[in-house]
Design a protein around this motif. Sequence first.
Motif, short mmCIF file in Angstrom:
data_model
loop_
_atom_site.label_atom_id
_atom_site.label_comp_id
_atom_site.label_asym_id
_atom_site.label_seq_id
_atom_site.Cartn_x
_atom_site.Cartn_y
_atom_site.Cartn_z
N SER A 121 0.81 -1.22 0.00
CA SER A 121 0.00 0.00 0.00
C SER A 121 0.84 1.27 0.00
O SER A 121 0.30 2.38 0.09
CB SER A 121 -0.92 0.01 1.23
N GLY A 122 2.18 1.09 -0.09
CA GLY A 122 3.05 2.26 -0.13
C GLY A 122 3.36 2.85 1.22
O GLY A 122 3.79 4.01 1.31
N GLY A 123 3.16 2.08 2.28
CA GLY A 123 3.44 2.57 3.62
C GLY A 123 4.93 2.79 3.86
O GLY A 123 5.78 2.25 3.15
N ASN A 124 5.22 3.58 4.87
CA ASN A 124 6.60 3.92 5.21
C ASN A 124 7.18 2.86 6.14
O ASN A 124 6.75 2.73 7.28
CB ASN A 124 6.67 5.30 5.87
N ILE A 125 8.13 2.09 5.65
CA ILE A 125 8.72 1.00 6.42
C ILE A 125 10.20 1.28 6.59
O ILE A 125 10.89 1.59 5.60
CB ILE A 125 8.51 -0.35 5.72
N PRO A 126 10.72 1.21 7.81
CA PRO A 126 12.13 1.55 8.03
C PRO A 126 13.07 0.55 7.38
O PRO A 126 12.70 -0.59 7.10
CB PRO A 126 12.27 1.51 9.57
N PRO A 127 14.33 0.96 7.15
CA PRO A 127 15.28 0.07 6.49
C PRO A 127 15.76 -1.08 7.36
O PRO A 127 16.24 -2.09 6.84
CB PRO A 127 16.44 1.00 6.14
N ILE A 128 15.64 -0.95 8.67
CA ILE A 128 16.01 -2.02 9.60
C ILE A 128 14.89 -2.16 10.61
O ILE A 128 14.40 -1.16 11.15
CB ILE A 128 17.33 -1.72 10.32
N LEU A 129 14.47 -3.39 10.88
CA LEU A 129 13.35 -3.61 11.77
C LEU A 129 13.56 -4.88 12.58
O LEU A 129 13.75 -5.96 12.02
CB LEU A 129 12.06 -3.71 10.96
N ASN A 130 13.52 -4.74 13.89
CA ASN A 130 13.58 -5.90 14.77
C ASN A 130 12.26 -6.66 14.71
O ASN A 130 11.18 -6.05 14.74
CB ASN A 130 13.84 -5.50 16.22
N ILE A 131 12.35 -7.99 14.66
CA ILE A 131 11.15 -8.82 14.61
C ILE A 131 11.13 -9.74 15.83
O ILE A 131 11.89 -10.71 15.92
CB ILE A 131 11.10 -9.68 13.32
N ALA A 132 10.28 -9.42 16.78
CA ALA A 132 10.13 -10.21 18.01
C ALA A 132 8.90 -9.69 18.73
O ALA A 132 8.41 -8.59 18.45
CB ALA A 132 11.36 -10.09 18.91
N ALA A 133 8.39 -10.50 19.64
CA ALA A 133 7.35 -10.02 20.54
C ALA A 133 8.01 -9.22 21.65
O ALA A 133 9.21 -9.33 21.89
CB ALA A 133 6.58 -11.21 21.12
N PRO A 134 7.26 -8.37 22.34
CA PRO A 134 7.87 -7.55 23.39
C PRO A 134 8.49 -8.39 24.50
O PRO A 134 8.05 -9.50 24.80
CB PRO A 134 6.68 -6.73 23.92
N GLY A 135 9.52 -7.84 25.13
CA GLY A 135 10.12 -8.49 26.29
C GLY A 135 11.07 -9.61 25.92
O GLY A 135 11.56 -9.71 24.79
N ALA A 136 11.34 -10.46 26.89
CA ALA A 136 12.25 -11.60 26.70
C ALA A 136 11.84 -12.71 27.65
O ALA A 136 11.19 -12.48 28.66
CB ALA A 136 13.69 -11.18 26.95
N VAL A 137 12.23 -13.93 27.30
CA VAL A 137 11.93 -15.09 28.14
C VAL A 137 13.20 -15.89 28.35
O VAL A 137 14.11 -15.89 27.51
CB VAL A 137 10.85 -15.99 27.51
N ALA A 138 13.26 -16.58 29.48
CA ALA A 138 14.37 -17.49 29.75
C ALA A 138 14.11 -18.81 29.02
O ALA A 138 12.98 -19.30 29.01
CB ALA A 138 14.52 -17.73 31.24
N MET A 139 15.15 -19.37 28.43
CA MET A 139 14.99 -20.60 27.65
C MET A 139 14.42 -21.73 28.51
O MET A 139 13.56 -22.48 28.06
CB MET A 139 16.33 -21.01 27.06
N GLY A 140 14.89 -21.86 29.74
CA GLY A 140 14.39 -22.92 30.61
C GLY A 140 12.92 -22.74 30.93
O GLY A 140 12.16 -23.71 31.01
N ASP A 141 12.49 -21.49 31.14
CA ASP A 141 11.07 -21.24 31.43
C ASP A 141 10.20 -21.62 30.24
O ASP A 141 9.09 -22.13 30.40
CB ASP A 141 10.87 -19.76 31.77
N LEU A 142 10.70 -21.38 29.05
CA LEU A 142 9.95 -21.74 27.85
C LEU A 142 9.80 -23.26 27.74
O LEU A 142 8.72 -23.77 27.43
CB LEU A 142 10.66 -21.18 26.62
N LEU A 143 10.86 -23.98 28.02
CA LEU A 143 10.81 -25.45 27.98
C LEU A 143 9.87 -26.00 29.04
O LEU A 143 9.10 -26.93 28.79
CB LEU A 143 12.22 -26.02 28.17
N THR A 144 9.91 -25.43 30.23
CA THR A 144 9.02 -25.87 31.30
C THR A 144 7.56 -25.68 30.91
O THR A 144 6.72 -26.57 31.09
CB THR A 144 9.32 -25.11 32.60
N ALA A 145 7.24 -24.53 30.34
CA ALA A 145 5.87 -24.25 29.93
C ALA A 145 5.42 -25.18 28.81
O ALA A 145 4.24 -25.51 28.70
CB ALA A 145 5.75 -22.80 29.47
#
Length: 281
Positions: A205-229
């Motif tokens: 649609s011709g929107g303004n998109i930056p040349p560099i963009l991080n792709i992730a959900a907000p925040g961070a998780v510990a790998m062990g917590d993810l495995l436990t869940a």
Amino acid sequence: MICVSGASGRLGSILRATWARADVVWSRRLAGEGWLAWDMMTEPFPASGTDLRGGVMLCLAGVVPAPGAVLASNIQIALAACEAAQSVGARHVFLASSGAVYGPGGLKSVPFAETALPHPTSEYGAAKLAAEREVALWQARHPGIGVTHLRIGNVAGADAVLGRPLDVLRRIDPVPGSAGGPLRSYIGPQGFARVLSGLCDLALSGGNIPPILNIAAPGAVAMGDLLTAAGADWETGPANAAVIPAMVLATGQLERLLPGVAGSGSVDDLVADWRIWRERA
């Protein structure tokens, strides 16, 4: 129209299992029903069957760390995608980069914003950063086309944590101050697919998109917590001097473009997203 190159890889497979778009052509080197056969490293973009004028090239193709892998090929892949898109009049190119370009972070470090000075410590991160820089030089000579490097965090199910059978015991590197081991930015597979679909819509649609963009959900998780869940067993391994305590990406820019589309980033939401995708894949 959107052309997804590297569509048979891990990230492309997520999109193919999730997207229900009618304006997509899936590309890989080998011919097959439902595929555009195209070797982007040796062939021009096929002249018939796909009209990318005003469209989007989404390049998920790339070389990942593996024995014998020539990581520097990521430079040629990125340039080939840009050349092909420019030759057929595409509007925008998205190139899969990596959060590895930033280098290591500590548990108390500020999340890496797109403006942070990269300090990659891995060969993979260095190769992706080199690709970004070479493409910037290319784009300076071809200003009529938009290019965005997607610095992707961990995608649940396409990573080393949830991308393996749950009955395999994992060993997590210990990180002082984090009982669950290293902290990482994550996004669920469906959240990843929604984000890329939304970005493609913005580009079309011709929107303004930056040349560099991080792709992730907000925040961070510990790998062990993810495995436990996820219901997987894990244990703390021996001390590893090379462990990266944290790799956390700032997501403010993505949230402004596509508010809430990446998901909440909580452990429970990531695992729920991953489980639904796994049933579809």
